[in-house]
Motif scaffolding. Structure first.
Motif, PDB file in Angstrom:
ATOM      1  N   THR A  57       2.715   7.316  -2.663  1.00 15.39           N
ATOM      2  CA  THR A  57       2.335   7.861  -1.356  1.00 15.39           C
ATOM      3  C   THR A  57       1.493   9.127  -1.506  1.00 15.39           C
ATOM      4  N   LYS A  79      -7.137   9.583  -0.157  1.00 11.03           N
ATOM      5  CA  LYS A  79      -7.558   9.118   1.178  1.00 11.03           C
ATOM      6  C   LYS A  79      -7.870   7.618   1.160  1.00 11.03           C
ATOM      7  N   LEU A  80      -6.931   6.852   0.586  1.00 12.30           N
ATOM      8  CA  LEU A  80      -7.117   5.413   0.433  1.00 12.30           C
ATOM      9  C   LEU A  80      -6.531   4.651   1.620  1.00 12.30           C
ATOM     10  N   ASP A  81      -7.072   3.475   1.876  1.00 17.13           N
ATOM     11  CA  ASP A  81      -6.525   2.612   2.926  1.00 17.13           C
ATOM     12  C   ASP A  81      -5.679   1.491   2.329  1.00 17.13           C
ATOM     13  N   TYR A  82      -5.295   1.652   1.061  1.00 15.95           N
ATOM     14  CA  TYR A  82      -4.420   0.691   0.383  1.00 15.95           C
ATOM     15  C   TYR A  82      -3.468   1.478  -0.516  1.00 15.95           C
ATOM     16  N   SER A  83      -2.409   0.825  -0.959  1.00 20.12           N
ATOM     17  CA  SER A  83      -1.448   1.483  -1.852  1.00 20.12           C
ATOM     18  C   SER A  83      -1.882   1.267  -3.299  1.00 20.12           C
ATOM     19  N   LYS A 139      -2.004   8.139  -2.835  1.00 24.76           N
ATOM     20  CA  LYS A 139      -2.752   7.478  -1.757  1.00 24.76           C
ATOM     21  C   LYS A 139      -3.298   8.512  -0.773  1.00 24.76           C
ATOM     22  N   ARG A 140      -2.451   9.468  -0.430  1.00 30.36           N
ATOM     23  CA  ARG A 140      -2.861  10.529   0.496  1.00 30.36           C
ATOM     24  C   ARG A 140      -3.947  11.413  -0.126  1.00 30.36           C
TER      25      ARG A 140
END
Length: 367
Positions: free
Chosen positions: A229, A236-240, A232-233
């Protein structure tokens, strides 16, 4: 210093092949690294990177050693310092391993800590987007290191960027077994065409120093899902993304000397394990596949040379950065590649041994 001129007055070689061994008896593979450098230089030339090819081809043509009773010590040579040069990267790897050994020893002497190995990845990318992706990853890691959870739990870190190219045209059993859930989700099986074939996989290997209470206190411990998490944050991804974290496990092949205290044995074994995860991230086998010139290898050289130029592949933070500075260890990426460790500094008065690369014999010959 380019030392080709220092051998111009040499008349004939002794006919001896250079044998350079560590104090433990392991032979240093100067010949193998030189051959790989020349092969890589050939690819650079065909890729239109002529200047770098010429420098790499001449890299470490002449080696001047000081001969001590214990071993040969490299005293003088010229290294091209091209980012993808196998010879230079071998020397960088030795230097980084030495630096990290000194840092880890110092940390373990002063504090009780534990070590973690964190791998941070993003989706594979093509050659055109590789440089931008890598730049984004550096920015992402910088954001990650400033998060409260990271600053609370992590005492220090060593970070290395590695980039590999996916060269499997079809999904092998080994690949499938490593990540069956992924392939099942994609509807793929062993023997299917590999959707990532030809793409590049940039990822970070991060050595983390944490307090001994890391696994016991909730405000310290970061689960793998939480690491995912956070990354990803930060990116700035839109997937894990795929993230993996594990304890650095001590190597078990250390001789069991009964006089050692258990804690001391654990510390030594742990340091050995730490060195396993702190080698220089550019491996020549990731750049040049096989021993022949191929179009695929030329493409890889072009992509990696462009993407990695002017980027620092390794970095330290927190406690490890402080100790690196305190020990005055210097720059392992762009600095001196002759003196790898403090043991390499020898007196000027000892006997010199000069070895020069012989193109016909494809080996270093002693003069």
């Amino acid at each position: 210093m380019h030392c080709n001129h220092s051998t111009q007055t040499l008349n004939e070689s002794t006919g001896e092949i250079l044998v350079d061994q560590t104090q433990s008896g392991k032979e240093r593979d100067w010949k193998g690294k030189k051959e790989r450098s020349q092969l890589t230089a050939e690819h650079f030339d065909l890729a239109g990177l002529t200047s770098k090819a010429e420098r790499m081809n001449e890299c470490a043509d002449t080696l001047v050693f000081k001969k001590t009773p214990e071993a040969l010590k490299l005293y003088q040579s010229w290294f091209c310092k091209v980012r993808l040069c196998p010879m230079c990267n071998w020397r960088r790897s030795l230097k980084i391993a030495y630096h990290n050994k000194k840092i880890v020893e110092t940390v373990n002497e002063r504090q009780k800590v534990r070590w973690l190995f964190l791998t941070l990845t993003v989706k594979n990318t093509d050659s055109e987007s590789l440089s931008e992706t890598i730049s984004d990853m550096f920015k992402g890691f910088n954001r990650l290191s400033k998060y409260k959870a990271f600053k609370t739990s992590i005492k220090g870190f060593f970070r290395a960027l590695e980039v590999t190219r996916d060269r499997d045209e079809y999904i092998t059993k080994k690949r499938y077994d490593n990540n069956p859930a992924y392939y099942k989700r994609k509807g793929l099986e062993i023997g299917s065409e590999n959707p990532n074939y030809g793409t590049y996989h940039p990822h970070f290997h991060v050595l983390l120093c944490v307090p001994t209470s890391y696994f016991k206190k909730k405000n310290y411990y970061i689960t793998q899902d939480e690491w995912t998490t956070l990354w990803k944050r930060a990116m700035k991804l839109d997937y894990s993304p795929v993230v993996n974290v594990k304890k650095v496990k001590p190597k078990e092949n250390l001789e069991d000397v009964k006089t050692y205290e258990d804690d001391f044995k654990r510390a030594i074994k742990e340091q050995n394990a730490v060195l396993e995860v702190s080698k220089y991230p550019v491996k020549d086998t990731d750049v040049i596949k096989g021993s022949e010139v191929t179009d695929e290898n030329i493409e890889t050289v072009k992509a990696l040379d462009a993407a990695l130029s002017y980027k620092r592949l390794i970095g330290y933070g927190g406690l490890l950065k402080e100790i690196h500075k305190e020990l005055n260890l210097g720059d392992a990426e762009d600095g001196d590649l002759i003196n790898i460790s403090e043991e390499d500094e020898v007196a000027n008065g000892v006997f010199e041994v000069v070895a020069k690369w012989h193109p016909g014999m494809k080996n270093y010959v002693v003069y």
